[in-house]
Scaffold this active site. Sequence first.
Site, PDB file in Angstrom:
ATOM      1  N   THR A   1       6.109   6.251   0.953  1.00 22.73           N
ATOM      2  CA  THR A   1       5.683   5.663   2.004  1.00 22.73           C
ATOM      3  C   THR A   1       5.200   4.626   2.096  1.00 22.73           C
ATOM      4  O   THR A   1       3.974   4.448   1.143  1.00 22.73           O
ATOM      5  CB  THR A   1       4.282   6.513   3.010  1.00 22.73           C
ATOM      6  OG1 THR A   1       5.757   8.667   2.597  1.00 22.73           O
ATOM      7  CG2 THR A   1       4.508   6.510   4.282  1.00 22.73           C
TER       8      THR A   1
ATOM      9  N   MET B   1       1.164  -0.932   0.017  1.00 23.98           N
ATOM     10  CA  MET B   1       0.250  -0.296   0.007  1.00 23.98           C
ATOM     11  C   MET B   1       1.211   1.388   0.021  1.00 23.98           C
ATOM     12  O   MET B   1       1.065   2.046   1.079  1.00 23.98           O
ATOM     13  CB  MET B   1      -0.926  -0.175   1.195  1.00 23.98           C
ATOM     14  CG  MET B   1      -2.230   1.519   1.430  1.00 23.98           C
ATOM     15  SD  MET B   1      -3.585   1.289  -0.012  1.00 23.98           S
ATOM     16  CE  MET B   1      -4.094  -0.372   0.691  1.00 23.98           C
ATOM     17  N   PRO B   2       1.840   1.408  -1.301  1.00 20.90           N
ATOM     18  CA  PRO B   2       2.256   3.068  -1.135  1.00 20.90           C
ATOM     19  C   PRO B   2       1.954   3.610  -1.114  1.00 20.90           C
ATOM     20  O   PRO B   2       0.615   3.651  -1.841  1.00 20.90           O
ATOM     21  CB  PRO B   2       3.181   2.397  -2.134  1.00 20.90           C
ATOM     22  CG  PRO B   2       3.000   1.011  -2.824  1.00 20.90           C
ATOM     23  CD  PRO B   2       1.831   0.460  -2.586  1.00 20.90           C
ATOM     24  N   PHE B   3       1.740   5.001  -0.622  1.00 22.30           N
ATOM     25  CA  PHE B   3       1.517   6.116  -0.948  1.00 22.30           C
ATOM     26  C   PHE B   3       2.667   7.000  -1.465  1.00 22.30           C
ATOM     27  O   PHE B   3       3.735   6.897  -0.724  1.00 22.30           O
ATOM     28  CB  PHE B   3       1.009   7.196   0.557  1.00 22.30           C
ATOM     29  CG  PHE B   3       0.191   8.459   0.243  1.00 22.30           C
ATOM     30  CD1 PHE B   3      -0.566   8.879  -1.047  1.00 22.30           C
ATOM     31  CD2 PHE B   3       1.193   9.350   0.995  1.00 22.30           C
ATOM     32  CE1 PHE B   3      -1.138  10.109  -0.736  1.00 22.30           C
ATOM     33  CE2 PHE B   3       0.457  10.612   0.646  1.00 22.30           C
ATOM     34  CZ  PHE B   3      -1.020  10.820  -0.214  1.00 22.30           C
TER      35      PHE B   3
END
Length: 125
Positions: A71, A1-3
């Site tokens: 992130t 789940m990269p931001f």
Amino acid sequence: MPFCQISLRAGKPEADRQAILDNLYKAFRETLGVPEGDQFMTMTEHDAANFRYGNAFGVTRSDDLVYIAITVFDTRTPEQKKALYKRIAELLGESPGIRPEDLFIVLTGSAKENWSFGHGVAQFA
């Protein structure tokens, strides 16, 4: 789940901006095992007066520099991170043709309980 937050100088063609987004997502899928449809990315463009960089660490950068701040959960291994950086440079070099010297990537790990994916709920806390 990269931001992922991407910053670059204003004026790039839409096709180049889309190639950056598409290839970052591809790199996430290939190196981090990100699931299909897991795309949380923003891109901001800056005029020259609001976009600075230097040539620190022996890297000669140009006005085509792209800042990429990612992130992720703090569970990523150093090997995964190295593979991600390498794959990003390969893919963005192919399309839209960004030199590896013009990629500045920062990856920050965050504990799962620090994330809320919607509804005001900390899904992993």
